[in-house]
Design a protein around this motif. Structure first.
Motif, PDB file in Angstrom:
ATOM      1  N   MET A  84       0.846  -1.196   0.000  1.00  0.00           N
ATOM      2  CA  MET A  84       0.000   0.000   0.000  1.00  0.00           C
ATOM      3  C   MET A  84       0.884   1.249   0.000  1.00  0.00           C
ATOM      4  N   VAL A  85       1.925   1.240   0.823  1.00  0.00           N
ATOM      5  CA  VAL A  85       2.864   2.369   0.863  1.00  0.00           C
ATOM      6  C   VAL A  85       3.567   2.515  -0.489  1.00  0.00           C
ATOM      7  N   ALA A  86       3.991   1.381  -1.057  1.00  0.00           N
ATOM      8  CA  ALA A  86       4.711   1.406  -2.334  1.00  0.00           C
ATOM      9  C   ALA A  86       3.838   1.946  -3.462  1.00  0.00           C
ATOM     10  N   THR A  87       2.574   1.505  -3.514  1.00  0.00           N
ATOM     11  CA  THR A  87       1.705   1.953  -4.605  1.00  0.00           C
ATOM     12  C   THR A  87       1.211   3.383  -4.408  1.00  0.00           C
ATOM     13  N   LEU A  88       1.392   3.922  -3.217  1.00  0.00           N
ATOM     14  CA  LEU A  88       1.162   5.354  -3.012  1.00  0.00           C
ATOM     15  C   LEU A  88       2.338   6.164  -3.549  1.00  0.00           C
ATOM     16  N   VAL A 139      -3.369   4.524 -12.616  1.00  0.00           N
ATOM     17  CA  VAL A 139      -4.110   3.320 -13.014  1.00  0.00           C
ATOM     18  C   VAL A 139      -3.280   2.076 -12.722  1.00  0.00           C
ATOM     19  N   LEU A 140      -1.992   2.131 -13.040  1.00  0.00           N
ATOM     20  CA  LEU A 140      -1.118   0.978 -12.814  1.00  0.00           C
ATOM     21  C   LEU A 140      -0.992   0.673 -11.322  1.00  0.00           C
ATOM     22  N   GLY A 141      -0.861   1.721 -10.518  1.00  0.00           N
ATOM     23  CA  GLY A 141      -0.760   1.509  -9.075  1.00  0.00           C
ATOM     24  C   GLY A 141      -2.028   0.895  -8.501  1.00  0.00           C
ATOM     25  N   LEU A 147      -9.692   0.577  -3.489  1.00  0.00           N
ATOM     26  CA  LEU A 147     -10.558   1.730  -3.210  1.00  0.00           C
ATOM     27  C   LEU A 147      -9.831   2.737  -2.318  1.00  0.00           C
ATOM     28  N   ALA A 148      -9.180   2.256  -1.271  1.00  0.00           N
ATOM     29  CA  ALA A 148      -8.450   3.141  -0.357  1.00  0.00           C
ATOM     30  C   ALA A 148      -7.325   3.872  -1.089  1.00  0.00           C
ATOM     31  N   LEU A 149      -6.626   3.164  -1.988  1.00  0.00           N
ATOM     32  CA  LEU A 149      -5.530   3.779  -2.723  1.00  0.00           C
ATOM     33  C   LEU A 149      -6.045   4.861  -3.664  1.00  0.00           C
TER      34      LEU A 149
END
Length: 379
Positions: free
Chosen positions: A169-173, A323-325, A339-341
């Motif tokens: 989650m941290v990485a995709t943020l 979109v990729l994240g 959804l959260a991301l």
């Protein structure tokens, strides 16, 4: 023999306590699921409840867990996937393929048959299911192969999975924002204005006696029918028959819109996880730190391979980094995490598509997980 009512009382209290703990600082990132496992494991190892099989535990494994999986799949209506859009759907499937490649690579790289043990193939199937779909698929595959009763292995896998989900989650943020600064992509107009957020994923629901009766009748009926089909056709696993029935029923809006399926399904999943904790020997788990390291290494490897494939192909076709994240998060963390991301990235236009591709993962994750496990088992 311990009193069944007393055991059920303790398990229900544990769910209440862990739900409360998950809202407190220091515990919120652990999540209710892992807290339930750990609290029940402590109680079992202190002798408050049994660590061996009881009628209460067997009933939860045989009926409550399949019932929970059935209910949670009732939220998956495949007609809604059209709203996600072809690019996001395509990238999600690319990410799913990346997960499968990553699973096979990690099994080979870490010599899983020797380091994990005889259930390595089932664990690979569980990782395939959860990093394509979510925890529903993780538990479905575990239930099918009996990993749920291998307490230490299951708890170590769950802990490693929870850590990776948080880290990802941290990485995709961070990754989409970094790439947007280095390699800017023009955002669609809809991303620049506030939209209506997807609100389908909430644990709080209002349900009527009619809703409850329908859910109980369908769930229990589906379990009975699935067991009969699996008995008549041994080549069809019970979990896959039940999954198929749930997905078939979910395509009817009257069923798909029934209130309470997620609420009741989550509660039943927590009871199931509590029993997992009861089977766990905490001392042995803490002693065998090597297993936890191997499992986390396998998960880290497969997720990095998945990410390289998603972001590599997405970059080649000049796709929106957000979109990729979100696609990657839908694979690794599931619909709720996607959804959260989307909310955290301030992309209201991607909230509903993120949830929808996450539900697609729930639909296909168990099938692909069992296929991967069977391929490894036969090799």
């Amino acid at each position: 023999m311990a009193d069944t009512i007393f055991i059920l009382f303790i398990l229900c209290v544990n769910v209440v306590v862990c739900e409360w703990l998950s809202t407190r600082p220091g515990f919120s990132h652990i999540g209710t699921a892992l807290l339930v496992i750990l609290l029940t494991a402590i109680e079992a190892n202190l002798g408050i409840i049994p660590t061996t099989e009881t009628p209460a535990y067997e009933g939860i494994f045989s009926y409550v867990a399949p019932f929970a999986l059935f209910l949670l799949l009732l939220t998956v209506n495949l007609n809604d996937l059209r709203q996600a859009g072809l690019p996001m759907l395509t990238l999600f499937l690319v990410g799913s393929a990346g997960t499968i490649i990553g699973v096979f690579t990690s099994v080979w790289l870490f010599s899983a048959p020797e380091t994990v043990g005889k259930l390595y193939y089932a664990l690979a199937g569980m990782f395939t299911g959860t990093y394509i779909g979510g925890s529903i698929n993780f538990h479905a595959v575990a239930l099918h192969y009996g990993v749920s009763k291998a307490g230490n292995l299951f708890v170590a896998a769950t802990a490693a999975d929870n850590i990776m989900t948080t880290l990802w989650m941290v990485a995709t943020l961070a990754i989409p924002r970094f790439l947007q600064r280095r390699f800017p992509r023009q955002l669609p107009t809809s991303a620049l204005v506030e939209g209506t957020p997807a609100a389908a994923y909430t644990d709080a629901e209002t349900m009527s006696p009619s809703d409850l009766g329908m859910l109980l009748a369908m769930g229990l009926g589906a379990i009975v029918l699935s067991k009969q089909v699996a008995t008549l056709l041994p080549a069809l696993p019970f979990v896959l028959v039940l999954t198929s029935l749930a997905l078939l029923l979910a395509q009817f809006r009257r069923v798909n819109n029934l209130r309470g399926s997620r609420l009741l399904g989550l509660f039943c999943i927590y009871l199931f996880l509590a029993v997992i904790g009861a089977y766990c020997d905490v001392a042995a788990l803490l002693y065998d730190g090597r297993l936890a390291i191997v499992l986390f290494g396998m998960i880290l490897t497969l997720v990095l391979i998945h990410a390289l494939i998603v972001f590599g192909i997405g970059a080649f076709f000049k796709q929106d980094w957000d979109v990729l994240g979100i696609v990657s998060q839908a694979n690794v963390g599931g619909a709720t995490s996607a959804l959260a991301l989307a909310k955290s990235l301030n992309r209201p236009d991607l909230q509903l598509p993120g949830v929808l591709v996450g539900t697609l993962g729930n639909a296909i994750g168990t099938y692909l997980g069992i296929i991967v496990a069977e391929v490894l088992k036969a090799s």
